[in-house]
Design an enzyme around this catalytic site. Sequence first.
Site, PDB file in Angstrom:
ATOM      1  N   ASN A  62      88.875 -87.603  -0.078  1.00  0.00           N
ATOM      2  CA  ASN A  62      89.852 -87.257  -1.121  1.00  0.00           C
ATOM      3  C   ASN A  62      91.255 -87.734  -0.753  1.00  0.00           C
ATOM      4  O   ASN A  62      91.637 -87.755   0.419  1.00  0.00           O
ATOM      5  CB  ASN A  62      89.831 -85.752  -1.460  1.00  0.00           C
ATOM      6  CG  ASN A  62      90.069 -84.848  -0.278  1.00  0.00           C
ATOM      7  OD1 ASN A  62      89.671 -85.140   0.834  1.00  0.00           O
ATOM      8  ND2 ASN A  62      90.734 -83.735  -0.525  1.00  0.00           N
ATOM      9  N   GLU A  64      95.236 -87.280  -1.933  1.00  0.00           N
ATOM     10  CA  GLU A  64      96.121 -86.422  -2.727  1.00  0.00           C
ATOM     11  C   GLU A  64      97.475 -87.090  -2.979  1.00  0.00           C
ATOM     12  O   GLU A  64      97.814 -88.117  -2.396  1.00  0.00           O
ATOM     13  CB  GLU A  64      96.282 -85.076  -2.016  1.00  0.00           C
ATOM     14  CG  GLU A  64      94.939 -84.362  -1.918  1.00  0.00           C
ATOM     15  CD  GLU A  64      95.049 -82.918  -1.459  1.00  0.00           C
ATOM     16  OE1 GLU A  64      96.111 -82.507  -0.947  1.00  0.00           O
ATOM     17  OE2 GLU A  64      94.044 -82.203  -1.638  1.00  0.00           O
ATOM     18  N   CYS A  73      89.208 -87.031  -6.013  1.00  0.00           N
ATOM     19  CA  CYS A  73      88.136 -86.433  -5.208  1.00  0.00           C
ATOM     20  C   CYS A  73      87.445 -87.471  -4.327  1.00  0.00           C
ATOM     21  O   CYS A  73      87.307 -88.649  -4.718  1.00  0.00           O
ATOM     22  CB  CYS A  73      87.079 -85.810  -6.117  1.00  0.00           C
ATOM     23  SG  CYS A  73      87.669 -84.396  -7.044  1.00  0.00           S
ATOM     24  N   GLU A  75      84.277 -87.767  -3.630  1.00  0.00           N
ATOM     25  CA  GLU A  75      83.042 -88.296  -4.236  1.00  0.00           C
ATOM     26  C   GLU A  75      83.344 -89.492  -5.125  1.00  0.00           C
ATOM     27  O   GLU A  75      82.644 -90.502  -5.111  1.00  0.00           O
ATOM     28  CB  GLU A  75      82.378 -87.255  -5.147  1.00  0.00           C
ATOM     29  CG  GLU A  75      81.984 -85.971  -4.506  1.00  0.00           C
ATOM     30  CD  GLU A  75      83.084 -84.925  -4.574  1.00  0.00           C
ATOM     31  OE1 GLU A  75      84.238 -85.251  -4.193  1.00  0.00           O
ATOM     32  OE2 GLU A  75      82.801 -83.797  -4.985  1.00  0.00           O
ATOM     33  N   CYS A 112      83.169 -81.058  -8.219  1.00  0.00           N
ATOM     34  CA  CYS A 112      83.853 -80.586  -9.427  1.00  0.00           C
ATOM     35  C   CYS A 112      83.185 -81.186 -10.676  1.00  0.00           C
ATOM     36  O   CYS A 112      82.406 -82.150 -10.591  1.00  0.00           O
ATOM     37  CB  CYS A 112      85.333 -80.929  -9.377  1.00  0.00           C
ATOM     38  SG  CYS A 112      85.692 -82.652  -9.764  1.00  0.00           S
ATOM     39  N   CYS A 115      83.557 -84.973 -11.209  1.00  0.00           N
ATOM     40  CA  CYS A 115      82.690 -85.796 -10.350  1.00  0.00           C
ATOM     41  C   CYS A 115      81.251 -85.763 -10.844  1.00  0.00           C
ATOM     42  O   CYS A 115      80.547 -86.773 -10.809  1.00  0.00           O
ATOM     43  CB  CYS A 115      82.777 -85.322  -8.900  1.00  0.00           C
ATOM     44  SG  CYS A 115      84.364 -85.760  -8.147  1.00  0.00           S
TER      45      CYS A 115
HETATM   46  N1  THU Z   1      88.074 -82.206  -4.143  1.00  0.00           N
HETATM   47  C1  THU Z   1      87.167 -83.203  -3.912  1.00  0.00           C
HETATM   48  O1  THU Z   1      87.465 -84.197  -3.231  1.00  0.00           O
HETATM   49  N2  THU Z   1      85.930 -83.068  -4.436  1.00  0.00           N
HETATM   50  C2  THU Z   1      85.527 -82.001  -5.193  1.00  0.00           C
HETATM   51  O2  THU Z   1      84.442 -82.032  -5.749  1.00  0.00           O
HETATM   52  C3  THU Z   1      86.393 -80.835  -5.326  1.00  0.00           C
HETATM   53  C4  THU Z   1      87.811 -81.044  -4.941  1.00  0.00           C
HETATM   54  C5  THU Z   1      89.410 -82.375  -3.575  1.00  0.00           C
HETATM   55  C6  THU Z   1      90.474 -82.654  -4.588  1.00  0.00           C
HETATM   56  C7  THU Z   1      91.700 -82.133  -3.871  1.00  0.00           C
HETATM   57  O3  THU Z   1      92.187 -83.165  -3.006  1.00  0.00           O
HETATM   58  C8  THU Z   1      91.178 -80.998  -3.010  1.00  0.00           C
HETATM   59  O4  THU Z   1      89.782 -81.200  -2.915  1.00  0.00           O
HETATM   60  C9  THU Z   1      91.440 -79.611  -3.563  1.00  0.00           C
HETATM   61  O5  THU Z   1      91.045 -79.495  -4.880  1.00  0.00           O
END
Ligand code: THU
Length: 161
Positions: A62, A64, A73, A75, A112, A115
């Site tokens: 991930n 940010e 994300c 994935e 999520c 994804c």
């Molecule tokens: N996140 C993911 O990388 N994958 C998910 O399926 C859920 C959330 C990341 C996004 C963000 O950088 C952090 O987790 C918190 O939401």
Amino acid sequence: MKEAQHTTHQKVYDSIAQLPPYLKELLDVAIEQLEYAYAPYSKFHVGAAVLLEDQTVFPGSNQENASYPLCMCGERVALYNAAANKPGVVIKSLAITAKNLLKKLDQPVSPCGACRQVIHEYEIKQKSPIEIILKGDLPQVYYFNSSKVLLPFGFDSSFLH
Ligand code: THU
């Protein structure tokens, strides 16, 4: 054209050691990816890895941004990495793991909704399911043989035209 029918199923492996070797290797790549996450805001690191039918592996983590909605994300980074580099090659498996720097994860990370929708899109595109494995801090690994288990009645292009 109608998508080929397949039966969905899921299972829980008691530990990584019980996984078939190709899934263990893929999960190892996802675990390595936890180090590459850029998650200074959430402190929630997600590592992912995609295995293609030609045996290529594409990693992702991930990423940010101070402008929070731009966070991507892990994935999707892995899936887009694979799809952008090898667009015609079938995606076979996706391994996802996470580490929360603030607390222990007592269940595997749950991808999520966005994804799940992206995995679903690629399944429709390639007309075959993508198997998904999930792991958190506990030894158990959850296995799903398709995004359909995680996203029943998903939206796809058949609604558009
Ligand atoms: N996140 C993911 O990388 N994958 C998910 O399926 C859920 C959330 C990341 C996004 C963000 O950088 C952090 O987790 C918190 O939401």
